[in-house]
Design a protein around this motif. Sequence first.
Motif, PDB file in Angstrom:
ATOM      1  N   PHE A  26     -76.062  31.237 -95.694  1.00 37.89           N
ATOM      2  CA  PHE A  26     -74.951  32.034 -96.205  1.00 37.89           C
ATOM      3  C   PHE A  26     -75.461  33.357 -96.752  1.00 37.89           C
ATOM      4  O   PHE A  26     -76.593  33.448 -97.250  1.00 37.89           O
ATOM      5  CB  PHE A  26     -74.205  31.270 -97.312  1.00 37.89           C
ATOM      6  N   THR A  49     -77.043  26.302 -98.721  1.00 36.06           N
ATOM      7  CA  THR A  49     -77.244  25.848 -97.341  1.00 36.06           C
ATOM      8  C   THR A  49     -76.335  24.654 -97.103  1.00 36.06           C
ATOM      9  O   THR A  49     -76.168  23.806 -97.986  1.00 36.06           O
ATOM     10  CB  THR A  49     -78.704  25.440 -97.087  1.00 36.06           C
ATOM     11  N   TYR A  55     -76.405  25.718 -91.767  1.00 33.66           N
ATOM     12  CA  TYR A  55     -75.721  26.989 -91.947  1.00 33.66           C
ATOM     13  C   TYR A  55     -76.322  27.683 -93.167  1.00 33.66           C
ATOM     14  O   TYR A  55     -76.397  27.102 -94.260  1.00 33.66           O
ATOM     15  CB  TYR A  55     -74.230  26.791 -92.183  1.00 33.66           C
ATOM     16  N   SER A  59     -70.688  31.985 -94.006  1.00 36.02           N
ATOM     17  CA  SER A  59     -71.693  31.326 -93.167  1.00 36.02           C
ATOM     18  C   SER A  59     -72.156  32.248 -92.050  1.00 36.02           C
ATOM     19  O   SER A  59     -71.444  33.160 -91.613  1.00 36.02           O
ATOM     20  CB  SER A  59     -71.124  30.033 -92.578  1.00 36.02           C
ATOM     21  N   ASP A  60     -73.389  31.995 -91.574  1.00 35.96           N
ATOM     22  CA  ASP A  60     -73.993  32.841 -90.546  1.00 35.96           C
ATOM     23  C   ASP A  60     -73.613  32.430 -89.129  1.00 35.96           C
ATOM     24  O   ASP A  60     -74.065  33.039 -88.166  1.00 35.96           O
ATOM     25  CB  ASP A  60     -75.518  32.826 -90.676  1.00 35.96           C
ATOM     26  N   HIS A  79     -65.166  30.112 -89.774  1.00 34.92           N
ATOM     27  CA  HIS A  79     -66.449  30.085 -90.481  1.00 34.92           C
ATOM     28  C   HIS A  79     -66.237  29.525 -91.895  1.00 34.92           C
ATOM     29  O   HIS A  79     -65.114  29.425 -92.381  1.00 34.92           O
ATOM     30  CB  HIS A  79     -67.063  31.494 -90.556  1.00 34.92           C
ATOM     31  N   PHE A  80     -67.360  29.144 -92.527  1.00 27.67           N
ATOM     32  CA  PHE A  80     -67.306  28.663 -93.909  1.00 27.67           C
ATOM     33  C   PHE A  80     -67.283  29.837 -94.864  1.00 27.67           C
ATOM     34  O   PHE A  80     -67.981  30.845 -94.674  1.00 27.67           O
ATOM     35  CB  PHE A  80     -68.544  27.815 -94.227  1.00 27.67           C
ATOM     36  N   ARG A  81     -66.470  29.670 -95.935  1.00 28.51           N
ATOM     37  CA  ARG A  81     -66.536  30.566 -97.081  1.00 28.51           C
ATOM     38  C   ARG A  81     -66.710  29.724 -98.331  1.00 28.51           C
ATOM     39  O   ARG A  81     -66.026  28.708 -98.504  1.00 28.51           O
ATOM     40  CB  ARG A  81     -65.269  31.424 -97.188  1.00 28.51           C
TER      41      ARG A  81
END
Length: 497
Positions: free
Chosen positions: A112, A97, A110, A121-122, A77-79
Amino acid sequence: MNVRRSLPILATIMVGVLLGVWIISWNESDLPGTAERPQFGEEDGSAAMAGPQGGRLFVQDDIGLELIIHETAAYPHFRLYPYHQGQPLPPADMQVTIALMRLGQPAKLYAFRPEDNYLISDDEVEEPHSFELVITAEWQDTSYRWGYSQVEGRVQMGDESMHGNGIELAAAGSAVIQPRVTLPGEIIFNEHTIVHVVPRLPGMVVAVERHHGQAVKKGEVLAIMESAMLADLRSQYLVARQRLALAQTVHDREKQLWQEKITAKQDYLVAKQQWEEARIESQLAAERLQALGVRPESGLSGKNLARYEIRSPIGGIVIDKAVVTGEAVKADKTVFIVADVSTIWAAIRVFPRDLHRIHVGQRAIVHADAHQLVRAGKVIYITTLLDELTRTATARVELDNHDQAWRPGMFVKADLLDEDIAVPLAVPLAALQRIEDQLVVFGRYGEFFEMRPLKLGRSDGQMVEVISGLSAGERYAVSNSFIIKAELVKAGVAHDH
């Protein structure tokens, strides 16, 4: 065309598209009017600065965002770590976003949420991590935008080169598969067609006519022996038969004399009783011989009443011989074992995890790869108890063996087939390649191939169900995909992050 030279052009076009999608998705009243022109680094990321967390740092004015693809959690996932003038910002103070675009797929947004000292990220960031993205952030009524791209698992190959390498394409779609489980086993005799041959009377072996491994027909002589018991039984039968003939003559004469009123009825009745007793005695003597498999009339014309022929009760193969010439044998000794090999069994070892998939009557394809043999059969029996040593059950598959191609002792594998199942998406197993710990296909997008890691389901050995990782209609390399894998490995872009 060189991949790195073409990426800036391609990235610029995609970023423009993404921005257009993002702007359209907002209401006109929501469009920020104070944002300055986004600052983009070079699209391959080579000019991106490294942030304190080891990620890519994007800076506009006094605001910075550090982007990390976190892969050590349950899913990638994104951080995002926000900064103001180089100092960390509370994550809840910033709304972010990301619009992400992949080859051959629609843009994905995405959102957050704050967590600890970062935004998370969701949704998952699927492999490969090859994409163009636009980061849109808002802090204190000011909007900020950055663009970024990275390439992974992608190789450029024109149509001419693709055809020259024999790479063919197919469109992902539905299929009918027949799930199967493949299990090891061994060819064994059909236990229902194995006969242990015993003499049924004691005697001395004078000749052995058939030996181990020879084919025999039903009724064929296996060995010849001499038996004193048989000689005695035959003598008893001969005496009984002669007595019956004499009693029959006396009976017929006395009956005629009585009918002519020459003798008394009492003489006729005595003759009749003696004839009945002789008939019963002769019948019993014949049945004693028949019980031993000897025809009552056989051997009586010769001088050797002790001669006895051991005959095969079935047609088949002599698989064991336990007698030699001159040996004295008992009545219950097994002297030959004959097996009818027109049918054979495959004893398949079934592991406990597969027992729920196996049932009597199930179709099976048995392979003896070392002998290049393949034959279809059915499961006729499954053992109730597990083997104490192997902890497996045994499924018996009956096979036709009139050509005697299958021999007991052969090691085999059996594909036990389930019912046909229609699946919405499937690909041939031949199209799959393994890259690190992932099974992938290579999607075709313009002049590029890009790997698509798949989550797979049921398989029939030819096709495999695709649960996720590929969409219906996407084109992919269906043959010679190993060439694409080799190009990726050579270019070092199979898994760059």
